[in-house]
Each structure stands twice: as structure tokens, then as C-alpha cells.
Write a protein that holds these residues in place. Structure first.
Motif, PDB file in Angstrom:
ATOM      1  N   CYS A  47       4.481  73.426  25.451  1.00 37.32           N
ATOM      2  CA  CYS A  47       5.829  73.793  24.995  1.00 37.32           C
ATOM      3  C   CYS A  47       6.741  74.104  26.185  1.00 37.32           C
ATOM      4  O   CYS A  47       7.946  73.897  26.115  1.00 37.32           O
ATOM      5  CB  CYS A  47       5.759  75.012  24.080  1.00 37.32           C
ATOM      6  SG  CYS A  47       4.744  74.755  22.624  1.00 37.32           S
ATOM      7  N   ARG A 141      11.490  70.876  20.578  1.00 32.00           N
ATOM      8  CA  ARG A 141      11.013  69.527  20.838  1.00 32.00           C
ATOM      9  C   ARG A 141      11.596  68.554  19.812  1.00 32.00           C
ATOM     10  O   ARG A 141      12.081  68.965  18.748  1.00 32.00           O
ATOM     11  CB  ARG A 141       9.482  69.472  20.829  1.00 32.00           C
ATOM     12  CG  ARG A 141       8.838  69.531  19.471  1.00 32.00           C
ATOM     13  CD  ARG A 141       7.323  69.291  19.568  1.00 32.00           C
ATOM     14  NE  ARG A 141       6.639  70.398  20.183  1.00 32.00           N
ATOM     15  CZ  ARG A 141       6.013  71.362  19.492  1.00 32.00           C
ATOM     16  NH1 ARG A 141       5.977  71.333  18.175  1.00 32.00           N
ATOM     17  NH2 ARG A 141       5.420  72.351  20.109  1.00 32.00           N
ATOM     18  N   THR A 153       7.172  70.825  12.732  1.00 34.06           N
ATOM     19  CA  THR A 153       5.988  71.660  12.895  1.00 34.06           C
ATOM     20  C   THR A 153       5.395  72.132  11.573  1.00 34.06           C
ATOM     21  O   THR A 153       4.184  72.056  11.371  1.00 34.06           O
ATOM     22  CB  THR A 153       6.328  72.886  13.755  1.00 34.06           C
ATOM     23  OG1 THR A 153       6.970  72.421  14.938  1.00 34.06           O
ATOM     24  CG2 THR A 153       5.076  73.667  14.116  1.00 34.06           C
ATOM     25  N   CYS A 181       3.746  65.996  18.068  1.00 31.93           N
ATOM     26  CA  CYS A 181       4.492  66.670  19.144  1.00 31.93           C
ATOM     27  C   CYS A 181       5.139  65.566  19.973  1.00 31.93           C
ATOM     28  O   CYS A 181       4.573  65.088  20.955  1.00 31.93           O
ATOM     29  CB  CYS A 181       3.580  67.542  19.987  1.00 31.93           C
ATOM     30  SG  CYS A 181       2.962  68.973  19.082  1.00 31.93           S
ATOM     31  N   CYS A 187       8.247  74.460  19.057  1.00 25.68           N
ATOM     32  CA  CYS A 187       8.127  74.021  17.671  1.00 25.68           C
ATOM     33  C   CYS A 187       9.520  73.892  17.044  1.00 25.68           C
ATOM     34  O   CYS A 187      10.362  74.785  17.180  1.00 25.68           O
ATOM     35  CB  CYS A 187       7.270  75.005  16.885  1.00 25.68           C
ATOM     36  SG  CYS A 187       5.544  74.935  17.392  1.00 25.68           S
TER      37      CYS A 187
END
Ligand code: FES
Length: 567
Positions: A47, A141, A153, A181, A187
Motif C-alpha cells: 500500500c 489504489r 476492496t 490490487c 484500499c
């Protein structure tokens, strides 16, 4: 070695000489202010993987503003990689951040964080270190696409259930792994990471408009440059977090948290950050603010819109504009303006994800404080994520002594449960687990899952970020391991939840509870060494922020002077 430069070991000279080993020029090492860039970049934290590039953009901003930037690493915590839980190590990271800021020859710091616990850990550490600080978060993201639709997510929990129930094939699971991802960044729902990024802005610790910009957008690099320049200005002015993180700032942040239907974890983190400055927020304050503040944002999981929709609507500044009548408009923001000034100049186009105070998604806030015989010091329920038909409920308890057991037993087809059952998961608190791990999914018994049941009432002394289903009474305090009544519940005991009135009761008479309390408690092995033993001995309960008791309300002044020369 002789000469004036060596006569005072605390003077900047020797430090500058060693720093020249990095290739910096004489001018660069003598420049002031020196800005540390506190980076939680790590290959063990996907992340935060964009933070290395953002650090270089921050450096450009610092240099252009006349300072010198020095990047330094700290512990980094990724939600999926750290076992048993990042929450156990949040305070350790906060200590790392605090000591590195306080003990290094820097005049100010830019905090680079992203994944859930890295944001509060850095804010806690910076608050205690007492040097000028500003944060830049990693950004959400990008979406992947799966079965022809965007996947974010919190789709993961539904898809995991489909896999367990045989409705998602192994081949599809492989395809999902390829796209789930889709980029660096955090997330892409209003889970803990983005909630904390929004709150960093609301607290005045990040530039207005910085929280929602996607991780991969070039605009995030521009924001990094601007953050670096702002750090120089803060350092020159000597503005420390203590001057920004006021009681008014925390009130504003709590309002924003309620208005966005943000992660319940943020309640704990805000309390911990405030505690570092000797402030006590308390659940009564959250309760009052929640009752006064409508939920005006409809972003997943508290709605159907996306973080990108929120960004398009103008992000946090546009939210501040909507909430302005309820906010302390004199509180500071990250760029030096007041909240009122940022609200007045907020840009962004009208979008159905962000409504007005007169026409909100919910008139009462998304977070409810529950109290009663099962939670004497309180519990939190994210009403905005719970179906209204479960806001009021009475049913028999089905008790699990820990989350792992709950998950395992949920696959037992003979497990006796009905739609009325109240799932109780205990020993999941800060002492008992230890570290209060995240409960990922409600362990709905397989017999009910096969009937399509996705929502149940659950009571726990643990955490859940809010990216889930059901009516879940979280953070029940005191926890079972600290002698709370949740430790005395037996299968079949009646539990009453009323999320409209804020009630969580165990319908067992006091004499019976006293009798159960006198029974010998099951033996648990306690950690005997290292950080885990320290944590277990000193961690506070959820309503106090789960910080370590010796870190609360400790004002520690910087002790190491800058290595730069002059002002
Ligand atoms: Fe890092 Fe969600 S796992 S933000």
C-alpha cells in the motif's frame, strides 16, 4: 582533531561533515531548515510502495522552498502481512516515529504514510515529538475489473464467501488475484486507511484536497512538492502539532468521521492521537457529535459511490463546505488557512455522492455509541453499514472464545444458529488477543450462509474496520480479558441491541453474573518478553485509544538541535 567545530559535540559541524558523505554540497548541509521525510515505504507494505517516489517529490518541494530534505525510514505495517495484527505494533511504530523525529537533528518533518495503522502511528509519534510536522498520505489504489465490472476492496469479502461456497472457481480466483490490487495505494473504499487520510486533512495535518487523489495520479506528486514547501514554512514559523491538534480540531475530525460514515477504527486512533497531547475525547463526545451530525457522504461501504466520485465532488474541502455550519471554522488546516477559508473556496462539481445537511443520506450520524450491562464503558456500532431491520434486535447468544474458533466453527453444518442468534466473539480486545486484531468477516454459520444470509447481529470486544456486513457492536469495553461482562456471557443468554437508543444489554441477573465471575477463569499463556509483554502490561482499553499508558500525555521536548546553520 582540533578546531572550534569539534569543541562542542552538540554543534552542527560534525554532523554536517558526516552528512557530506551522502554527496550533499556544503551549501545544502548548511541550509535551514532541515526537513526530515519520515517514510513508511517498504517492500513489505505494498500500500505504501509509492511513498519512495513521493519522498523525492517532497524533497523537490523542500529544496525549492530553501530547505534541505533528509529521508529516513521507520517501521511500516501492512494490514495483511503483519501477524498477529498491525494494531499490536501501531504503538511500537509510533514510538519509532517519535524517537526518530525527536532525536534527529531536523527542524521539521513530512510524514509519509498510507496503510491503516501507519497514519495514526505517525500522527501519534509526531504529536509527542513536538516538532513541526505535516503529512502526505499514499492515496487510494486504482480499481481492477472482474467479471466485467469494477472490483474494490470490500468486494473481497463477498468473493471470498463465493469461493468458500463453491460459487467462484479456482480459475476465477486466479483471475481475481491478477486484478484485485490493480496498483499501488491504499484500499479503495472508505476503510481505515482512507478514513484516516481524510481525518489527517480534517485535523489540519495534511494539505486540503490531498486525501482522495488516486495514488497513481500525477497530481499526487504535485501535492508532495507542495507538502515539502509547507513543511519548510511550518519549520520557519515553529508551528508544532500542539498548535494545530487542538480540541476544536478533534471535534471537527469527529464530525467529519461521522459525516462520511468512516471506519470505526478511527475512533480509537483519534483518541490515541489526542491522548498524546493530554486531550481526552471520550465516547460521550462522539455520541453528542454523532447525534448532531448527519451522514452526508454515500461512499462504499456506507453507500454505493466510489472514492473517485468523492474526489470529483471536491474531496475533503467540499465536505468541509457542506459541514461548515457545524464546524469550528477557526481551526487550522494543513496549508495555513482556517477551516472556514478552505470551505469557502472549495472546488469540485456537484455529485450525488455528497449531499447537503438538509438532504443527507442519514439524519443521525453513521456511528452509534452503545452502552448497557454488556458494555459498561461503551461499544461502537456503525449503523450506516447495518441493515435497518437489525438496528433493534433481541436474541440468544452464540459465544466464541476467540475469532479463530469462531471462523472454524462457522463451517460446522451442525452449529445451532438462527437469524435471531447474536454472535459473540470475545478475547479479541487489546489485552486478550493480544493487540485487538481486525475481525475480517462475521463468522455467519455455514447453514445460514447457504440460505443466503449475509447480515447478522454480532457483539465483540474486537475491531472491524467497517468494510463488512451486519450490525456489529464493536470495541465492547471493558474487554473480556480485562474483566468485562462480555467474558461472562453463555450460549443462550438473551442479548438486547438497540442502535436507535444506544443500548447493549445482557439479560442475565446480577447474582448469576456474580456467580459466573467467581468461577475459575481459563488459563491463558501470557507473553514473558519483548514488545508483546510490554504491550500487554501497559495497553489501555479501546475507549482510551489502546495507547500504552506511559505514552499518554507525555510532553517531551526536542533535544537534538538542527544540523543546519543559521535560521
Ligand atoms: Fe493497506 Fe488496506 S491493506 S490500506
Amino acid at each position: 582533531m582540533t578546531g572550534a567545530i569539534f569543541s562542542d559535540p552538540m554543534a552542527g559541524g560534525p554532523k554536517r561533515m558526516f552528512l557530506r558523505a551522502t554527496g550533499l554540497s556544503r551549501e545544502a548541509v548548511r541550509r535551514r531548515p532541515i526537513i526530515g521525510i519520515c517514510s513508511s515505504w517498504s517492500e513489505l507494505n505494498p500500500c505504501n510502495i509509492g511513498l519512495r517516489d513521493l519522498a523525492e517529490a517532497v524533497r523537490r518541494g523542500v529544496t525549492a522552498a530553501g530547505g534541505t530534505a533528509l529521508v529516513f525510514p521507520t517501521i511500516s505495517l501492512h494490514e495483511q502481512f503483519v501477524a498477529p495484527t498491525t494494531m499490536l505494533l501501531r504503538n511500537l511504530m509510533a514510538m519509532d516515529v517519535e524517537e526518530m523525529i525527536r532525536c534527529s537533528p531536523i527542524d521539521g518533518v513530512v510524514l509519509l504514510a498510507g496503510c491503516d495503522k501507519t497514519v495514526p502511528a505517525q500522527l501519534m509519534g509526531a504529536a509527542s515529538a513536538g516538532k513541526p510536522a505535516i503529512m502526505l498520505t499514499a492515496g487510494p489504489r486504482s480499481w481492477g475489473r472482474f467479471r466485467g465490472a469494477p472490483v474494490v476492496t470490500d468486494d473481497g469479502w463477498t468473493l471470498a464467501s463465493e469461493f468458500l461456497e463453491g460459487r467462484l472457481s479456482a480459475e476465477e480466483a486466479d483471475d481475481l488475484e491478477d486484478v484485485f490490487c490493480a496498483s499501488m495505494g491504499v484500499c479503495n473504499v472508505m476503510g481505515t486507511a482512507t478514513t484516516m487520510a481524510v481525518l489527517a486533512e480534517a485535523l489540519g495535518m495534511a494539505l486540503p484536497g490531498s486525501a482522495l487523489v488516486p495514488a497513481v495520479h500525477a497530481q499526487r506528486s504535485s501535492l508532495a512538492e507542495m507538502t515539502g514547501a509547507r513543511a519548510v514554512a511550518l519549520a520557519r514559523a515553529g508551528t508544532t502539532p500542539e498548535g494545530i491538534l487542538t480540541e476544536a480540531a478533534f471535534d471537527n475530525a469527529l464530525r467529519v468521521l461521522v459525516a462520511i460514515g468512516g471506519s470505526t477504527n478511527a475512533v480509537i486512533h483519534l483518541e490515541a492521537i489526542a491522548g498524546r497531547l493530554g486531550l481526552r475525547l471520550g465516547l460521550a463526545r462522539l455520541e453528542r457529535i454523532s447525534n448532531e451530525t448527519p451522514r452526508v457522504l454515500g461512499v462504499r461501504p456506507s453507500g454505493s459511490f466510489s472514492l473517485e466520485d468523492f474526489d470529483e465532488a471536491g474531496g475533503v474541502p467540499a465536505l468541509l463546505r457542506v459541514l461548515a455550519p457545524l464546524l469550528d471554522r477557526d481551526a487550522a488546516t494543513g496549508d495555513g488557512q482556517t477551516v472556514g477559508q478552505v470551505a469557502e473556496t472549495a472546488r469540485g462539481r456537484p455529485h450525488p455522492c455528497l449531499r447537503s445537511l438538509d438532504d443527507p443520506f442519514e439524519r443521525d450520524g453513521g456511528l452509534v455509541v452503545l452502552r448497557g450491562s454488556l458494555a459498561p464503558r461503551g461499544s461502537i456500532l456503525k449503523r450506516s453499514a447495518a441493515p435497518p431491520e437489525l438496528w433493534t434486535h433481541r436474541g440468544p447468544a452464540l459465544v466464541f472464545d476467540d475469532y479463530r474458533t469462531a471462523l472454524e466453527r462457522s463451517f460446522d453444518p451442525n452449529l445451532q444458529a438462527t437469524l435471531d442468534t447474536v454472535l459473540v466473539i470475545r478475547n479479541a480486545g487489546p489485552v486478550g488477543a493480544p493487540g485487538m486484531p481486525e475481525i475480517d468477516v462475521i463468522p455467519i454459520p455455514i447453514s445460514l450462509r447457504r440460505q443466503g444470509v449475509r447480515e447478522m447481529v454480532c457483539v465483540t470486544d474486537g475491531r472491524m474496520s467497517g468494510t463488512e456486513f451486519g450490525a456489529v457492536a464493536l470495541h465492547v469495553t471493558p474487554e473480556a480479558a480485562a474483566g468485562g461482562p462480555i467474558g461472562l456471557v453463555r450460549d443462550g443468554d438473551e442479548i438486547v441491541l438497540d442502535a436507535r437508543r444506544g443500548v447493549l444489554d445482557l439479560l442475565v441477573d446480577e447474582r448469576e453474573l456474580a456467580r459466573r465471575a467467581d468461577e475459575p477463569a481459563p488459563e491463558h499463556s501470557a507473553p514473558t518478553r519483548g514488545y508483546e509483554a510490554l504491550h500487554k502490561e501497559h495497553v489501555l482499553q479501546a475507549d482510551e485509544g489502546c495507547d500504552l499508558d506511559f505514552l499518554v500525555d507525555q510532553t517531551i521536548r526536542p533535544v537534538v538541535p538542527s544540523l543546519g546553520a543559521g535560521k
